[in-house]
Design an enzyme around this catalytic site. Sequence first.
Site, PDB file in Angstrom:
ATOM      1  N   SER A  19    -110.083  51.628  66.640  1.00 41.55           N
ATOM      2  CA  SER A  19    -109.253  51.704  67.821  1.00 41.55           C
ATOM      3  C   SER A  19    -107.851  52.101  67.363  1.00 41.55           C
ATOM      4  CB  SER A  19    -109.267  50.342  68.510  1.00 41.55           C
ATOM      5  OG  SER A  19    -108.533  50.397  69.685  1.00 41.55           O
ATOM      6  N   CYS A  20    -106.857  51.977  68.239  1.00 45.52           N
ATOM      7  CA  CYS A  20    -105.528  52.457  67.869  1.00 45.52           C
ATOM      8  C   CYS A  20    -104.788  51.454  66.995  1.00 45.52           C
ATOM      9  CB  CYS A  20    -104.716  52.769  69.116  1.00 45.52           C
ATOM     10  SG  CYS A  20    -104.480  51.331  70.160  1.00 45.52           S
TER      11      CYS A  20
END
Lengths: 104, 435
Positions: free
Chosen positions: A102-103
């Site tokens: 994910s980020c």
Amino acid sequence: MAEKQIAGKTIEVTDDGFMVKHEQWDREVAAAIAAEEGIELTDDHWKVLEFIDKDFKEKGAVPGIRRMNKVGGISTKELYTLFPDGPVKKAAKIAGYPKPASCV
Amino acid sequence: MSVFYEKSFWNLQNKMKDIVILGAGTAGTIMANRLRKSVDRRSWNIKIIDQNPVHYYQPGFLFMPFGIYSDRDVEKPKRRFIPRDVEYIESSVDRVNAEKSRVMLSNGVEVSYDILIIATGVRTVPDQVEGMMGTDWRNRIFDFYTVDGAAALQEKLKDWRGGRLVMHVSEMPIKCPVAPLEFVFLADSWLSERGLREKTELVYVTPLSGAFTKPIAAGVLGHLLEEKRIKVVNDFNIGNVDNERHRIVSWDDKVVDYDLLVTVPTNMGDAAIERSGLGDEFNFVPTDRHTLQSKQHENIFVIGDATDLPTSKAGSVAHFESEVLGENILSYIKNAPLREEFDGHANCFIESGHGKGFLLDFNYTLEPVPGSFPIPGIGPFGLLKETRINHFGKMAFKWIYWNMLLKGLPLPGITQRMSYAGKKIPVGLAVPESA
């Protein structure tokens, strides 16, 4: 970041063993990483690995399960049989690509 | 009818051309505002099409379950943010006929375009998971990615007396990937204030390898989950929901029991994209990651959550993209080469509960790192650092969103391209292509 001897080559890997430079990857390296994960690569495994390779070069990301199903034609059940536990994560590792993330 | 003919006649005489924007959410609204200022109005009409009259401040949905915001904080009429000389068409879209450069509305009307901007965003599709919409839906299973879901969850939490509260992500990618983490942090804080934390088991279930997947962020933030006693179940790819026994079951038969399941359903692009044959497996539109032009059709551009770009689906991304797209639409009109300018820049606050928060600033090549923002060495915001001022930044953002961001106004000190100044980039981290 660390260096590791894989299939007789010095390979840059992250702390959890994912390759940093895909250009260091080849089929022998893949087989060696697979062996560490307790997997012996068959043609069915290679079908998944080749799809990840083609797709990463096109999209810049490791394909998720839905994309493997719909675009790669590989069912979720098949993925779990070939790469037990976290199939996308394991297949990405063997294919020499980053861990799906994910980020943050 | 006479008005129609007169207008058509006028258009023919002047060879008026059309920019059509699909979607009046964050990205579409910013583009309407930007382009109306920059594109010659003697030769270009701008039209924007959207079926829903309400603009939602989506970052506010996170706060609704805990009663911090109500629906009044997150809703305003869409038309209020669209310039008067942009034609607003309130209609759903059946499909885009890209070969003929026409948008077919659901009522049969056709809208032709010279340039199409797709800004149709993403939506949640809970029925992609078997059993998700069963008897537990809105009884024990809630979401906060929709306004009615967030409002229903607020009602549910009012009666919460303890038990097993599970936050669950169905599959990636999702809009605002940090929101589920923020939810568990805020839940921990909210439960503590009410004396319910000891009676509640908090569980975070993710299809990824952990709650944090980027090494630097994991190093800095990883301890939070343990500190806040939030149990993480990773590598969980949901297969179905067992409504009778109130448990979610993975493809490899792992189970997680819940008393209350807060899920982030599968996120997909608009159904009209699928009907138009313009999308990938999630109905996201394949888009050039640096120019924002569609990969299939040169007169179609894509912005915001509707793209398939490998960056976050977030309002800040749409805002940064809008600067590049605004320039590239002008270049396209002039037949000039498009600028390969977009770097994947995203900027996101993370609420961590108890009146504190984190800030992330990253792009395609650089993961979130510690530092100060936006002024190097000064801040006032701290990157990857838990501070009160980050929390105030997040709360102030609502005003900035309604009053500046949607209008396409520049945000002071914040550039479209991510700045490397003020960031502590660890030695050995992959060198960014444009640092």
